[in-house]
Design an enzyme around this catalytic site. Structure first.
Site, PDB file in Angstrom:
ATOM      1  N   LYS A  69       0.758  -1.535   0.352  1.00 31.33           N
ATOM      2  CA  LYS A  69      -0.111   0.112  -0.121  1.00 31.33           C
ATOM      3  C   LYS A  69       0.768   1.575   0.080  1.00 31.33           C
ATOM      4  O   LYS A  69       0.699   2.262  -1.255  1.00 31.33           O
ATOM      5  CB  LYS A  69      -1.123   0.381   0.985  1.00 31.33           C
ATOM      6  CG  LYS A  69      -1.815  -0.905   1.193  1.00 31.33           C
ATOM      7  CD  LYS A  69      -3.357  -0.099   2.128  1.00 31.33           C
ATOM      8  CE  LYS A  69      -4.006  -1.934   2.015  1.00 31.33           C
ATOM      9  NZ  LYS A  69      -5.075  -1.778   2.975  1.00 31.33           N
ATOM     10  N   LYS A  79      -5.812 -10.507  -5.681  1.00 34.07           N
ATOM     11  CA  LYS A  79      -6.564 -10.319  -4.535  1.00 34.07           C
ATOM     12  C   LYS A  79      -7.452  -9.729  -5.195  1.00 34.07           C
ATOM     13  O   LYS A  79      -7.680  -8.679  -5.678  1.00 34.07           O
ATOM     14  CB  LYS A  79      -6.290 -10.107  -2.897  1.00 34.07           C
ATOM     15  CG  LYS A  79      -7.497  -9.825  -1.592  1.00 34.07           C
ATOM     16  CD  LYS A  79      -6.321 -10.154  -0.270  1.00 34.07           C
ATOM     17  CE  LYS A  79      -6.742  -8.143  -0.233  1.00 34.07           C
ATOM     18  NZ  LYS A  79      -6.836  -7.754   0.703  1.00 34.07           N
ATOM     19  N   LYS A 135     -11.958  -4.467  -2.471  1.00 33.22           N
ATOM     20  CA  LYS A 135     -12.502  -3.439  -2.497  1.00 33.22           C
ATOM     21  C   LYS A 135     -12.305  -2.526  -3.605  1.00 33.22           C
ATOM     22  O   LYS A 135     -13.119  -1.812  -4.614  1.00 33.22           O
ATOM     23  CB  LYS A 135     -12.790  -3.307  -1.267  1.00 33.22           C
ATOM     24  CG  LYS A 135     -13.926  -3.449  -0.754  1.00 33.22           C
ATOM     25  CD  LYS A 135     -13.790  -2.910   0.531  1.00 33.22           C
ATOM     26  CE  LYS A 135     -14.306  -4.234   2.012  1.00 33.22           C
ATOM     27  NZ  LYS A 135     -14.289  -3.212   2.958  1.00 33.22           N
TER      28      LYS A 135
HETATM   29  P1  TYM Z   1     -10.564  -6.567   5.798  1.00 36.19           P
HETATM   30  O1  TYM Z   1     -11.416  -5.520   5.997  1.00 36.19           O
HETATM   31  O2  TYM Z   1     -10.034  -5.651   4.578  1.00 36.19           O
HETATM   32  O3  TYM Z   1     -11.146  -7.699   5.011  1.00 36.19           O
HETATM   33  C1  TYM Z   1     -12.081  -8.139   6.228  1.00 36.19           C
HETATM   34  C2  TYM Z   1     -11.522 -10.237   6.112  1.00 36.19           C
HETATM   35  O4  TYM Z   1     -12.198 -10.295   5.291  1.00 36.19           O
HETATM   36  C3  TYM Z   1     -10.422 -10.631   4.174  1.00 36.19           C
HETATM   37  N1  TYM Z   1     -10.420 -11.119   3.071  1.00 36.19           N
HETATM   38  C4  TYM Z   1     -10.713 -12.036   1.874  1.00 36.19           C
HETATM   39  N2  TYM Z   1     -10.750 -12.983   2.123  1.00 36.19           N
HETATM   40  C5  TYM Z   1     -10.664 -14.553   1.357  1.00 36.19           C
HETATM   41  N3  TYM Z   1     -10.076 -13.021  -0.054  1.00 36.19           N
HETATM   42  C6  TYM Z   1      -9.928 -12.292  -0.120  1.00 36.19           C
HETATM   43  N4  TYM Z   1      -9.802 -11.455  -1.411  1.00 36.19           N
HETATM   44  C7  TYM Z   1     -10.523 -11.067   0.846  1.00 36.19           C
HETATM   45  N5  TYM Z   1      -9.869 -10.329   0.711  1.00 36.19           N
HETATM   46  C8  TYM Z   1      -9.989  -9.762   1.526  1.00 36.19           C
HETATM   47  C9  TYM Z   1      -9.531 -10.555   4.833  1.00 36.19           C
HETATM   48  O5  TYM Z   1      -8.819 -11.355   5.274  1.00 36.19           O
HETATM   49  C10 TYM Z   1      -9.960  -9.951   6.915  1.00 36.19           C
HETATM   50  O6  TYM Z   1     -10.789 -11.692   6.876  1.00 36.19           O
HETATM   51  N6  TYM Z   1      -7.392  -5.421   8.994  1.00 36.19           N
HETATM   52  C11 TYM Z   1      -8.287  -6.246   8.954  1.00 36.19           C
HETATM   53  C12 TYM Z   1      -9.957  -5.976   9.811  1.00 36.19           C
HETATM   54  C13 TYM Z   1      -8.852  -5.612  11.538  1.00 36.19           C
HETATM   55  C14 TYM Z   1      -8.987  -7.072  12.162  1.00 36.19           C
HETATM   56  C15 TYM Z   1      -8.667  -7.011  13.342  1.00 36.19           C
HETATM   57  C16 TYM Z   1      -9.437  -8.886  11.394  1.00 36.19           C
HETATM   58  C17 TYM Z   1      -8.816  -5.239  12.549  1.00 36.19           C
HETATM   59  N7  TYM Z   1      -8.390  -5.185  13.376  1.00 36.19           N
HETATM   60  C18 TYM Z   1      -9.264  -8.042  13.834  1.00 36.19           C
HETATM   61  C19 TYM Z   1      -9.167  -9.967  12.531  1.00 36.19           C
HETATM   62  C20 TYM Z   1      -8.645 -10.059  13.851  1.00 36.19           C
HETATM   63  C21 TYM Z   1      -8.664  -6.179   7.200  1.00 36.19           C
HETATM   64  O7  TYM Z   1      -8.687  -5.042   7.047  1.00 36.19           O
HETATM   65  O8  TYM Z   1      -9.691  -6.467   7.064  1.00 36.19           O
END
Ligand code: TYM
Length: 326
Positions: free
Chosen positions: A111, A192, A195
């Protein structure tokens, strides 16, 4: 009872990848664990742009959690920014995290390449995530594979802290499903599904119309071989569709290969589209019932004292351990 915890960022409508990687697992395990599911709104500040409306996206995301089958009686649903102990603990953990460790995070490297003007928050993001997890003594963290490194640094921080000050934090593990590890972009299946992809044709959003879902899947990039076989390196497009089908049908990859061994790509894609449409139509119907009701505020109001009290207890213990305050 072991504790499950995960969060998603409220940056626009979530994708099929988010659903399969995180939410679907929460639904599957909610009967067997003490489950916590939150909206990671503070994390979304790290990549803020002008058209982000975090408040509305937060409501939408909670409505989608419920529409996807997350049971509010079995899950404690809350908003990260409503519990100030997340940021309080994050600062203390930052002071126990090395600059070098954070510099090695894949997501940061990727990023921060996109602009010279990235925020310090983008760099310290994994520490806030560690605080989210460690405050609640979570045992298992359902995530997609892209977040695995972040859960690992949370483990490292917990182990380091416990070693220095005595037992304070539970050491968490990732929960990653076989097929849901990483759902890829339908147009560029070496990336991947995200969004923030520039070309939205490769991304299925949970609120996409049936027509758009079918169009996106039918025009997904595939190879020229015509064999429905899982081979991530040589057949990333077909492997991704196999993954999606397997995850939504709760089947193994082998079972999907066997089922479609005599099919052609057109046929297989149509079956994948049918399954995605069926799953998302159910979710969308429920979402429309929930989004304008008062259930979201009721749930949040009910849970906030509980999560603050758990977090306060842990934060007070941390302060005692490092000997600050009175
Ligand atoms: P975020 O919002 O980017 O994504 C949310 C969840 O979706 C999963 N994910 C995917 N899984 C499979 N294939 C994909 N293409 C794909 N895109 C996204 C991500 O792995 C995630 O599980 N940092 C985290 C949010 C967060 C969090 C936490 C998660 C903040 N604190 C504590 C667990 C525990 C995030 O940005 O996810």
């Amino acid at each position: 009872m072991k504790r499950l915890l995960t969060g998603l960022q409220p940056t626009g409508v979530i994708t099929l990848g988010n659903y399969i990687g995180a939410i679907k697992q929460m639904v599957e395990y909610q009967d067997d664990y003490d489950s916590y599911l939150f909206v990671a709104d503070l994390h979304s500040l790290t990549v803020l742009n002008d058209d982000n409306n975090i408040k509305d996206s937060t409501r939408d995301l909670i409505a989608l959690y419920l529409a996807c089958g997350v049971d509010p009686k079995k899950n404690t649903i809350f908003i990260q920014s409503e519990n100030e102990y997340h940021t309080n603990l994050s600062w203390i953990l930052e002071c126990h995290t090395y600059f070098g460790e954070l510099s090695r995070m894949h997501q940061f490297k990727e990023k921060s390449k996109k602009s010279d003007n990235f925020s310090a928050g983008l760099f310290t993001y994994p520490v806030l995530m560690a605080a989210d997890i460690l405050l609640y003594d979570a045992d298992l963290i359902p995530v997609g594979i892209d977040q695995k490194q972040h859960v690992e640094i949370a483990r490292d921080i917990a182990i380091r802290f416990n070693k220095k000050y005595g037992d304070t934090f539970n050491v968490p593990d990732c929960l990653i499903s076989e097929s849901g590890t990483k759902i890829m972009d339908l147009v560029t299946p070496d990336k991947k599904m995200s969004k923030s992809a520039e070309n939205k044709k490769g991304v299925i959003f949970l609120l996409d119309s049936e027509k758009d879902i079918r169009k996106k899947i039918m025009s997904a990039t595939t190879d020229s071989e015509m064999v429905i076989k899982y081979d991530k390196d040589n057949k990333p497009g077909i492997s991704n569709l196999i993954n999606i089908y397997a995850a939504l049908k709760n089947m193994s990859i082998k079972e999907v290969e066997e089922l479609f061994k005599d099919s052609n790509y057109g046929n297989f894609k149509k079956c994948v589209a049918d399954v995605v449409v069926e799953e998302l139509t159910k979710i969308q119907n429920k979402y429309n019932e929930i989004i304008n009701s008062d259930i979201i505020d009721k749930i949040l109001d009910e849970n906030i004292d509980k999560v603050r009290s758990i977090a306060k207890e842990k934060y007070d213990l941390v302060k005692k351990r490092i000997s600050i305050g009175r």
